[in-house]
Design a protein around this motif. Structure first.
Motif, PDB file in Angstrom:
ATOM      1  N   HIS A 118       0.868  -1.177   0.000  1.00 51.34           N
ATOM      2  CA  HIS A 118       0.000   0.000   0.000  1.00 51.34           C
ATOM      3  C   HIS A 118       0.905   1.226   0.000  1.00 51.34           C
ATOM      4  O   HIS A 118       1.599   1.502   0.980  1.00 51.34           O
ATOM      5  CB  HIS A 118      -0.896  -0.013   1.237  1.00 51.34           C
ATOM      6  CG  HIS A 118      -1.955   1.052   1.229  1.00 51.34           C
ATOM      7  ND1 HIS A 118      -1.658   2.400   1.356  1.00 51.34           N
ATOM      8  CD2 HIS A 118      -3.300   0.989   1.095  1.00 51.34           C
ATOM      9  CE1 HIS A 118      -2.768   3.104   1.316  1.00 51.34           C
ATOM     10  NE2 HIS A 118      -3.773   2.263   1.149  1.00 51.34           N
ATOM     11  N   VAL A 119       0.919   1.946  -1.113  1.00 47.42           N
ATOM     12  CA  VAL A 119       1.872   3.041  -1.308  1.00 47.42           C
ATOM     13  C   VAL A 119       1.682   4.134  -0.260  1.00 47.42           C
ATOM     14  O   VAL A 119       2.658   4.671   0.271  1.00 47.42           O
ATOM     15  CB  VAL A 119       1.743   3.616  -2.732  1.00 47.42           C
ATOM     16  CG1 VAL A 119       2.653   4.826  -2.905  1.00 47.42           C
ATOM     17  CG2 VAL A 119       2.085   2.546  -3.759  1.00 47.42           C
ATOM     18  N   GLY A 120       0.427   4.466   0.054  1.00 48.25           N
ATOM     19  CA  GLY A 120       0.185   5.519   1.031  1.00 48.25           C
ATOM     20  C   GLY A 120       0.755   5.182   2.394  1.00 48.25           C
ATOM     21  O   GLY A 120       1.410   6.020   3.041  1.00 48.25           O
ATOM     22  N   LEU A 121       0.533   3.962   2.845  1.00 49.12           N
ATOM     23  CA  LEU A 121       1.070   3.538   4.139  1.00 49.12           C
ATOM     24  C   LEU A 121       2.588   3.559   4.118  1.00 49.12           C
ATOM     25  O   LEU A 121       3.233   3.988   5.088  1.00 49.12           O
ATOM     26  CB  LEU A 121       0.556   2.136   4.469  1.00 49.12           C
ATOM     27  CG  LEU A 121       1.067   1.495   5.759  1.00 49.12           C
ATOM     28  CD1 LEU A 121       0.677   2.328   6.972  1.00 49.12           C
ATOM     29  CD2 LEU A 121       0.549   0.069   5.904  1.00 49.12           C
ATOM     30  N   TYR A 122       3.167   3.099   3.013  1.00 53.67           N
ATOM     31  CA  TYR A 122       4.621   3.080   2.889  1.00 53.67           C
ATOM     32  C   TYR A 122       5.198   4.496   2.940  1.00 53.67           C
ATOM     33  O   TYR A 122       6.153   4.770   3.690  1.00 53.67           O
ATOM     34  CB  TYR A 122       4.997   2.384   1.585  1.00 53.67           C
ATOM     35  CG  TYR A 122       6.478   2.392   1.262  1.00 53.67           C
ATOM     36  CD1 TYR A 122       7.424   2.087   2.238  1.00 53.67           C
ATOM     37  CD2 TYR A 122       6.922   2.694  -0.014  1.00 53.67           C
ATOM     38  CE1 TYR A 122       8.780   2.090   1.941  1.00 53.67           C
ATOM     39  CE2 TYR A 122       8.276   2.679  -0.319  1.00 53.67           C
ATOM     40  CZ  TYR A 122       9.199   2.386   0.663  1.00 53.67           C
ATOM     41  OH  TYR A 122      10.532   2.388   0.376  1.00 53.67           O
ATOM     42  N   LEU A 123       4.635   5.407   2.172  1.00 54.47           N
ATOM     43  CA  LEU A 123       5.156   6.780   2.137  1.00 54.47           C
ATOM     44  C   LEU A 123       4.966   7.476   3.483  1.00 54.47           C
ATOM     45  O   LEU A 123       5.815   8.271   3.908  1.00 54.47           O
ATOM     46  CB  LEU A 123       4.474   7.571   1.018  1.00 54.47           C
ATOM     47  CG  LEU A 123       4.741   7.085  -0.413  1.00 54.47           C
ATOM     48  CD1 LEU A 123       4.055   7.990  -1.419  1.00 54.47           C
ATOM     49  CD2 LEU A 123       6.237   7.008  -0.694  1.00 54.47           C
ATOM     50  N   GLU A 124       3.851   7.188   4.141  1.00 50.31           N
ATOM     51  CA  GLU A 124       3.615   7.791   5.456  1.00 50.31           C
ATOM     52  C   GLU A 124       4.671   7.348   6.453  1.00 50.31           C
ATOM     53  O   GLU A 124       5.229   8.162   7.208  1.00 50.31           O
ATOM     54  CB  GLU A 124       2.219   7.416   5.949  1.00 50.31           C
ATOM     55  CG  GLU A 124       1.793   8.153   7.205  1.00 50.31           C
ATOM     56  CD  GLU A 124       0.338   7.893   7.547  1.00 50.31           C
ATOM     57  OE1 GLU A 124      -0.265   8.744   8.212  1.00 50.31           O
ATOM     58  OE2 GLU A 124      -0.189   6.830   7.152  1.00 50.31           O
ATOM     59  N   ARG A 125       4.980   6.058   6.464  1.00 53.41           N
ATOM     60  CA  ARG A 125       6.000   5.539   7.375  1.00 53.41           C
ATOM     61  C   ARG A 125       7.391   6.057   6.990  1.00 53.41           C
ATOM     62  O   ARG A 125       8.224   6.350   7.852  1.00 53.41           O
ATOM     63  CB  ARG A 125       5.974   4.004   7.351  1.00 53.41           C
ATOM     64  CG  ARG A 125       4.704   3.378   7.896  1.00 53.41           C
ATOM     65  CD  ARG A 125       4.764   3.181   9.388  1.00 53.41           C
ATOM     66  NE  ARG A 125       5.693   2.127   9.746  1.00 53.41           N
ATOM     67  CZ  ARG A 125       5.373   0.836   9.823  1.00 53.41           C
ATOM     68  NH1 ARG A 125       4.128   0.434   9.555  1.00 53.41           N
ATOM     69  NH2 ARG A 125       6.274  -0.049  10.173  1.00 53.41           N
ATOM     70  N   LEU A 126       7.634   6.164   5.680  1.00 52.81           N
ATOM     71  CA  LEU A 126       8.927   6.653   5.214  1.00 52.81           C
ATOM     72  C   LEU A 126       9.158   8.100   5.619  1.00 52.81           C
ATOM     73  O   LEU A 126      10.251   8.467   6.084  1.00 52.81           O
ATOM     74  CB  LEU A 126       9.017   6.497   3.693  1.00 52.81           C
ATOM     75  CG  LEU A 126      10.330   6.945   3.031  1.00 52.81           C
ATOM     76  CD1 LEU A 126      11.506   6.149   3.571  1.00 52.81           C
ATOM     77  CD2 LEU A 126      10.234   6.804   1.517  1.00 52.81           C
ATOM     78  N   MET A 176       6.511  -5.235  -5.327  1.00 55.67           N
ATOM     79  CA  MET A 176       7.780  -4.929  -4.665  1.00 55.67           C
ATOM     80  C   MET A 176       8.805  -4.351  -5.633  1.00 55.67           C
ATOM     81  O   MET A 176       9.578  -3.461  -5.272  1.00 55.67           O
ATOM     82  CB  MET A 176       8.321  -6.199  -4.014  1.00 55.67           C
ATOM     83  CG  MET A 176       9.597  -5.988  -3.221  1.00 55.67           C
ATOM     84  SD  MET A 176      10.089  -7.503  -2.383  1.00 55.67           S
ATOM     85  CE  MET A 176      11.707  -7.005  -1.776  1.00 55.67           C
ATOM     86  N   GLN A 177       8.817  -4.832  -6.892  1.00 53.23           N
ATOM     87  CA  GLN A 177       9.818  -4.377  -7.852  1.00 53.23           C
ATOM     88  C   GLN A 177       9.701  -2.891  -8.154  1.00 53.23           C
ATOM     89  O   GLN A 177      10.694  -2.242  -8.490  1.00 53.23           O
ATOM     90  CB  GLN A 177       9.709  -5.181  -9.151  1.00 53.23           C
ATOM     91  CG  GLN A 177      10.181  -6.627  -9.004  1.00 53.23           C
ATOM     92  CD  GLN A 177      10.186  -7.360 -10.330  1.00 53.23           C
ATOM     93  OE1 GLN A 177       9.679  -6.835 -11.326  1.00 53.23           O
ATOM     94  NE2 GLN A 177      10.727  -8.553 -10.360  1.00 53.23           N
ATOM     95  N   ARG A 178       8.486  -2.346  -8.058  1.00 57.85           N
ATOM     96  CA  ARG A 178       8.321  -0.911  -8.307  1.00 57.85           C
ATOM     97  C   ARG A 178       8.172  -0.111  -7.020  1.00 57.85           C
ATOM     98  O   ARG A 178       8.358   1.115  -7.026  1.00 57.85           O
ATOM     99  CB  ARG A 178       7.122  -0.670  -9.218  1.00 57.85           C
ATOM    100  CG  ARG A 178       7.355  -1.166 -10.641  1.00 57.85           C
ATOM    101  CD  ARG A 178       6.402  -0.521 -11.615  1.00 57.85           C
ATOM    102  NE  ARG A 178       5.043  -0.973 -11.395  1.00 57.85           N
ATOM    103  CZ  ARG A 178       3.955  -0.298 -11.770  1.00 57.85           C
ATOM    104  NH1 ARG A 178       4.083   0.873 -12.363  1.00 57.85           N
ATOM    105  NH2 ARG A 178       2.750  -0.792 -11.558  1.00 57.85           N
ATOM    106  N   ALA A 179       7.834  -0.780  -5.916  1.00 57.53           N
ATOM    107  CA  ALA A 179       7.703  -0.067  -4.648  1.00 57.53           C
ATOM    108  C   ALA A 179       9.061   0.427  -4.155  1.00 57.53           C
ATOM    109  O   ALA A 179       9.164   1.517  -3.564  1.00 57.53           O
ATOM    110  CB  ALA A 179       7.062  -0.966  -3.600  1.00 57.53           C
TER     111      ALA A 179
END
Length: 331
Positions: free
Chosen positions: A191-199, A227-230
Motif C-alpha cells: 500500500h503506497v500511502g502507508l509506505y510513504l507515510e512511514r517513510l 515490490m519491484q516498483r515499490a
C-alpha cells in the motif's frame, strides 16, 4: 446400458427415497459392485450423523422438485458399504414417470480434487512461511547495516557524515518495504500511502533538528505497487525529500509535503513539494552533478513513470511523479 458408460455415478430414487436404479460407476463408488443397490434406501449412502438432516431436506425437495446442485454452502459426504466416507458433489434432476416424480442423482467423487487442493494449500502455507522468514531476515539485515552506518557517523569527519546519513536513509527506505511485507503478510503488493507515510516519519527525525516539518497528504488513497516498483518509488521520495531538506531552507524554517493523488484518468501522482527558496531555472532532473538528482530519472524509469519539475508561482519547488499502479506480469 448407456448409463453404465457414464463417468459419474447415477442413482434414481422414488419419492420415498428407495433406489430404483444405480449404474456401474455408482456401485463401484459406494463399494456395491456385484451386490447391487436397487431396493436400498438412499439414506444408507449418507453418513449416519447427517441422516436426520438429509431426510428433512429430501422431503422438502420432493414438495418442489427442480434441477439443481445439492448443498452448495456445505460439503457433502457419501458413505461406502464398509463405512468409509468420501467427499462428493451431487446434482439432482427430477424425472416424471406418469404421475410419479422420480429423482436422478448425479454423483461425483471429488476425493482426488480435495487431496490436490489440500496439497496446494499446504504448499502455499509453506511458501508464505518461507517468504515471511525471508522478508523478516532481509529487514533485520538492512537494519543492522543502518545501525553500522549510524555508528560510523559518530567518528566520521563532518564532510563524510552527510554522505553516511544519505546512505542510511536509502537502506531504511528499502528495509521499510520488507517490514511492511512482513507485518501485513501480503507479499504481492505494498500500500503506497502507508509506505510513504512511514517513510516520511523516518525522514522527519533529521528534519526536526533544522526546524523543517515534513507532512503527508492523501495517504489513504488506494494505490498499490508490487515490490519491484515499490522500492524505486520509496527511493525516489527519499531522494526528493532529502534534497528539499538540504537545499530549500538555507537558515530558515519551512515545510516539505509528500502528497499522493489519483487523477481522473486513473493514473497516480506523487508530489513532493516545499515552500522553500525555489528551484533555480538552471536545474533540470538528471542534469545536476549531485548523485540524488542524477538518480531520479533512473528510479522513475524503474517505476515506469514520468517525472516533472514544477516551479509554483507562489514559490518553492515541486516534483511530480506520474505512474500507473496497474499490476504487471513480472511483478
Amino acid at each position: 446400458m448407456v448409463v453404465d458408460s457414464a463417468l459419474d455415478g447415477l442413482v434414481m430414487i422414488d419419492q420415498g427415497g428407495c433406489i430404483l436404479m444405480a449404474n456401474h460407476r455408482a456401485e463401484v463408488m459406494f463399494d456395491y459392485e456385484g451386490v447391487g443397490m436397487e431396493g436400498m434406501m438412499i439414506a444408507s449412502l449418507v453418513p449416519e450423523r447427517f441422516r436426520d438432516g438429509h431426510g428433512r431436506l429430501m422431503k422438502s425437495y420432493m414438495r418442489h422438485p427442480e434441477a439443481r446442485e445439492m448443498a452448495r454452502q456445505q460439503e457433502i459426504f457419501g458413505q461406502r458399504r464398509d463405512g468409509g466416507e468420501f467427499p462428493a458433489e451431487i446434482g439432482l434432476t427430477p424425472v416424471r414417470n406418469g404421475e410419479e416424480v422420480q429423482v436422478l442423482a448425479t454423483i461425483t467423487d471429488i476425493s482426488a480434487r480435495k487431496a490436490a487442493q489440500a496439497s496446494l494449500e499446504l504448499a502455499l502455507k509453506e511458501k508464505t512461511a518461507l517468504l515471511n522468514e525471508v522478508h523478516h531476515r532481509v529487514k533485520n539485515n538492512l537494519q543492522v547495516i543502518s545501525s553500522l552506518l549510524n555508528l560510523q557517523t559518530r567518528s566520521a569527519p563532518p564532510e563524510a557524515v552527510a554522505v553516511l546519513v544519505e546512505c542510511q536513509n536509502h537502506v531504511r527506505a528499502m528495509a521499510l518495504i520488507h517490514q511492511l511485507l512482513y507485518e501485513h503478510g501480503d507479499f504481492s503488493r505494498i500500500h503506497v500511502g502507508l509506505y510513504l507515510e512511514r517513510l516520511t516519519q523516518l525522514l522527519s527525525g533529521s528534519a526536526s533538528e533544522s526546524g523543517v516539518r515534513v507532512r503527508c497528504r492523501g495517504m489513504e488513497v488506494a494505490v498499490y505497487l508490487g515490490m519491484q516498483r515499490a522500492i524505486p518509488c520509496g527511493l525516489l521520495v527519499n531522494e526528493l525529500v532529502t534534497n528539499a531538506l538540504k537545499h530549500a531552507f538555507p537558515g530558515r524554517r519551512g515545510t516539505v509535503e509528500v502528497a499522493l493523488e489519483r487523477a481522473e484518468d486513473g493514473r497516480c501522482r506523487i508530489l513532493v513539494s516545499d515552500d522553500g527558496v525555489g528551484i533555480p531555472e538552471s536545474v533540470q532532473l538528471g542534469e545536476v552533478s549531485s548523485l540524488g538528482f542524477r538518480l531520479i530519472p533512473i528510479l522513475v524509469g524503474q517505476l515506469k513513470g514520468v517525472a516533472s519539475l514544477l516551479r509554483p508561482e507562489a514559490g518553492g519547488g515541486c516534483v511530480e511523479i506520474a505512474f500507473s499502479d496497474e499490476p504487471e506480469n513480472q511483478e
